[in-house]
Enzyme design. Structure first.
Site, PDB file in Angstrom:
ATOM      1  N   ASP A  99     -12.569   6.755   8.533  1.00 25.73           N
ATOM      2  CA  ASP A  99     -11.384   6.160   8.497  1.00 25.73           C
ATOM      3  C   ASP A  99     -10.684   6.782   7.040  1.00 25.73           C
ATOM      4  O   ASP A  99     -11.128   6.218   5.934  1.00 25.73           O
ATOM      5  CB  ASP A  99     -11.395   4.714   8.568  1.00 25.73           C
ATOM      6  N   LYS A 136       0.569   3.723   4.768  1.00 21.86           N
ATOM      7  CA  LYS A 136       0.010   3.339   3.272  1.00 21.86           C
ATOM      8  C   LYS A 136       0.819   4.344   2.447  1.00 21.86           C
ATOM      9  O   LYS A 136       2.102   4.511   2.488  1.00 21.86           O
ATOM     10  CB  LYS A 136      -1.422   3.122   3.407  1.00 21.86           C
ATOM     11  N   SER A 143     -10.693   0.011   0.689  1.00 19.80           N
ATOM     12  CA  SER A 143      -9.643  -0.537  -0.282  1.00 19.80           C
ATOM     13  C   SER A 143     -10.000  -1.693  -0.835  1.00 19.80           C
ATOM     14  O   SER A 143      -9.458  -2.004  -1.993  1.00 19.80           O
ATOM     15  CB  SER A 143      -8.210  -0.615   0.330  1.00 19.80           C
ATOM     16  N   HIS A 189      -6.883   4.795   3.469  1.00 13.94           N
ATOM     17  CA  HIS A 189      -6.537   4.678   2.192  1.00 13.94           C
ATOM     18  C   HIS A 189      -6.552   5.933   1.195  1.00 13.94           C
ATOM     19  O   HIS A 189      -6.244   5.834   0.141  1.00 13.94           O
ATOM     20  CB  HIS A 189      -7.282   3.613   1.365  1.00 13.94           C
ATOM     21  N   ASN A 229       0.798  -1.326  -0.054  1.00 18.04           N
ATOM     22  CA  ASN A 229       0.131   0.039   0.016  1.00 18.04           C
ATOM     23  C   ASN A 229       0.885   1.324  -0.123  1.00 18.04           C
ATOM     24  O   ASN A 229       0.278   2.234   0.361  1.00 18.04           O
ATOM     25  CB  ASN A 229      -0.824   0.055   1.072  1.00 18.04           C
ATOM     26  N   HIS A 247     -13.420  -1.718   8.262  1.00 15.23           N
ATOM     27  CA  HIS A 247     -12.232  -2.464   8.724  1.00 15.23           C
ATOM     28  C   HIS A 247     -12.305  -3.107   9.841  1.00 15.23           C
ATOM     29  O   HIS A 247     -12.754  -2.609  10.741  1.00 15.23           O
ATOM     30  CB  HIS A 247     -11.001  -1.400   8.549  1.00 15.23           C
ATOM     31  N   GLU A 252     -15.585   4.670   6.010  1.00 14.09           N
ATOM     32  CA  GLU A 252     -14.310   5.106   5.607  1.00 14.09           C
ATOM     33  C   GLU A 252     -14.052   5.833   4.242  1.00 14.09           C
ATOM     34  O   GLU A 252     -15.412   5.866   3.651  1.00 14.09           O
ATOM     35  CB  GLU A 252     -13.416   3.569   5.019  1.00 14.09           C
TER      36      GLU A 252
HETATM   37  C1  LIG Z   1      -8.985   0.801   6.658  1.00 13.52           C
HETATM   38  C2  LIG Z   1      -7.733   0.673   7.387  1.00 13.52           C
HETATM   39  N1  LIG Z   1      -7.792   1.273   8.692  1.00 13.52           N
HETATM   40  C3  LIG Z   1      -6.895   0.831   9.586  1.00 13.52           C
HETATM   41  C4  LIG Z   1      -5.738   0.125   9.028  1.00 13.52           C
HETATM   42  C5  LIG Z   1      -4.871  -0.153  10.215  1.00 13.52           C
HETATM   43  O1  LIG Z   1      -3.835   0.782   9.891  1.00 13.52           O
HETATM   44  P1  LIG Z   1      -2.274   0.290  10.258  1.00 13.52           P
HETATM   45  O2  LIG Z   1      -1.630  -0.664   9.417  1.00 13.52           O
HETATM   46  O3  LIG Z   1      -1.527   1.725  10.811  1.00 13.52           O
HETATM   47  O4  LIG Z   1      -2.666  -0.507  11.752  1.00 13.52           O
HETATM   48  C6  LIG Z   1      -5.776  -0.384   7.843  1.00 13.52           C
HETATM   49  C7  LIG Z   1      -4.664  -1.397   7.354  1.00 13.52           C
HETATM   50  O5  LIG Z   1      -4.833  -2.409   6.967  1.00 13.52           O
HETATM   51  C8  LIG Z   1      -6.993  -0.130   6.810  1.00 13.52           C
HETATM   52  O6  LIG Z   1      -6.792  -0.739   5.742  1.00 13.52           O
END
Ligand SMILES: Cc1ncc(COP(=O)(O)O)c(C=O)c1O
Length: 426
Positions: A237, A273, A212, A240, A76, A162, A208
């Site tokens: 969130d 990412k 993704s 991405h 990512n 997520h 979100e």
């Molecule tokens: C939408 C989303 N939120 C949160 C996270 C978690 O982030 P981190 O990798 O910094 O723990 C991810 C990662 O996989 C994600 O895709």
């Protein structure tokens, strides 16, 4: 075990023997775990694979370089910043200054000037009053839900959010209802019904900016306005979307005004990412961030974000700001390239990957088919990963192709050739 080749660290998907009841290793918890493990079907087993240190866009299979390199179409690191010279130099300088780890929680002795500077610059960049750093996005999401909901709350969440957000809801004890993906009308109905039942109840909506696995985004103006109408807090969130969507890569929430902006209680973002580093943050108004600081166990009882990672994230933020000042838009260029890739895959007869983002999900249906395509691409020197349930809904296994800004010219024809002939429609 060779440390630098693709490795399979877990036993292949064969059945695990139940412990011999006559040995000391046998115990009820071992038996339960063995049965649970054996219930995971072969094609659903996950394996840990270790990549050698990469060189630029390529990940070496073997550091003797005798083996062909695998071109990374999986990570990512959308803008290629994890290896950008300025980002690396900033992290290295901080490493010399501060050492590797922070050594303690932010509230003990773990806070460094780089943490404060990154928080202040992020808040200014996003047009929010304050930001607070976390060691990972997973933790930031746990903290965000915990700050905005408790066991008396009702949480309404997009069906595809997520796992970390769902874990946050579970930990908060709130009641969870899920609405159909990006279906604001369905959300509106549920919010209205919840308000009719109880005019005082705390309501939290979670979504979100860029899903993704689907490449889709909600109509954020409508979503935030809907939350405002029903007195619900919104947690968004932007994991991405940051670096890609919005002016200068500020995300989908940039530009929200009035009651919609006020309803957006917290933005969650990760540096893992497009920022090419690690760690994460929450941004919101001073009230919410102060509450997190005072109440969040996920913030308080964890070692602070490693200073070199914070410095890397700060350098990425500065790079984004600089690009914008030069009139450039790396995120938008990447999205335009993603559209061309989608068009080309569709023109070659593949199902057009849904959505808009740099993640191109090639929906191939069965788990086995997704794994076969993964192996086929790997044989052609391309790294892309099969995503299977439960990460995605049943029957929607896919090959996840990720476009990065620093991919070499000629990658698209190479990918199309490696995929081979598209499936004939039923
Ligand atoms: C939408 C989303 N939120 C949160 C996270 C978690 O982030 P981190 O990798 O910094 O723990 C991810 C990662 O996989 C994600 O895709």
């Amino acid at each position: 075990m060779g440390a630098h080749t693709w490795e399979q660290l877990q036993a292949p998907a064969g059945a695990v023997a139940l412990p011999d009841p006559g040995t000391t290793a046998s115990s009820p918890w071992r038996e339960v775990l063995t049965r649970q493990l054996n219930a995971v079907p072969q094609e659903r087993r996950r394996q840990l694979r270790v990549l050698a240190a990469g060189t630029g866009a390529r990940l070496q299979r073997d550091d003797t370089e005798a083996e062909p390199a695998l071109l990374d179409l999986a990570s990512n690191d959308y803008l290629g910043l994890s290896r950008h010279p300025q980002v690396r130099a900033a992290a290295a300088a901080e490493l010399q200054r501060s050492g590797v780890g922070a050594g303690a929680s932010r509230l003990v002795s773990g806070s460094r000037p780089v943490h404060r500077e990154l928080e202040q610059r992020l808040a200014a960049w996003l047009g929010r009053e304050r930001a607070l750093l976390f060691p990972s996005g997973f933790q930031a999401n746990l903290a965000a839900v915990g700050a905005l909901a408790n066991r008396h709350s009702l949480v309404l969440a997009d069906r595809l959010i997520h796992h970390s957000l769902l874990a946050g809801v579970k930990a908060s004890g709130a009641r969870l209802e899920r609405f159909a993906h990006n279906a604001i009308a369905a959300l509106e109905q549920r919010l209205a019904a919840a308000r009719a039942r109880n005019s005082e109840r705390r309501l939290l909506v979670i979504s979100e900016s860029l899903f993704s696995m689907e490449g889709t985004s909600p109509d954020l103006g409508a979503l935030a306005a809907c939350c405002a109408r029903h007195g619900a807090a919104l947690l968004l969130d932007e994991a991405h979307a940051l670096g890609l969507l919005g002016p200068g890569g500020r995300g989908l929430a940039w530009g929200l005004e009035g009651s919609g902006k006020a309803a957006l209680a917290l933005i969650s973002g990760t540096f893992g990412k497009a920022f090419g580093s690690g760690g994460a943050f929450l941004a919101g108004d001073a009230l919410v961030i102060e509450w997190l600081l005072q109440s969040s166990g996920a913030f308080r009882y964890t070692t602070a974000l490693a200073p070199p990672l914070a410095a890397g994230a700060l350098a990425s933020l500065q790079w984004l700001e600089h690009r914008e000042a030069q009139g450039e838009s790396p995120g938008h260029e990447l999205l335009a390239r993603a559209r061309r890739w989608r068009d080309a895959l569709a023109a070659a007869g593949w199902p057009r990957p849904p959505g808009e983002g740099p993640v191109l999900p090639l929906l191939v249906g069965g788990d086995q088919r997704a794994l076969e395509l993964q192996a086929q691409l790997e044989a052609a020197g391309l790294l892309a990963v099969a995503i299977r349930p439960p990460t995605v809904p049943e029957g929607q296994a896919r090959l996840r192709l990720v476009l990065r800004r620093d991919l070499p010219a000629g990658t698209l024809p190479r990918l199309l050739a490696a995929l081979g002939p598209a499936p004939t429609p039923p």
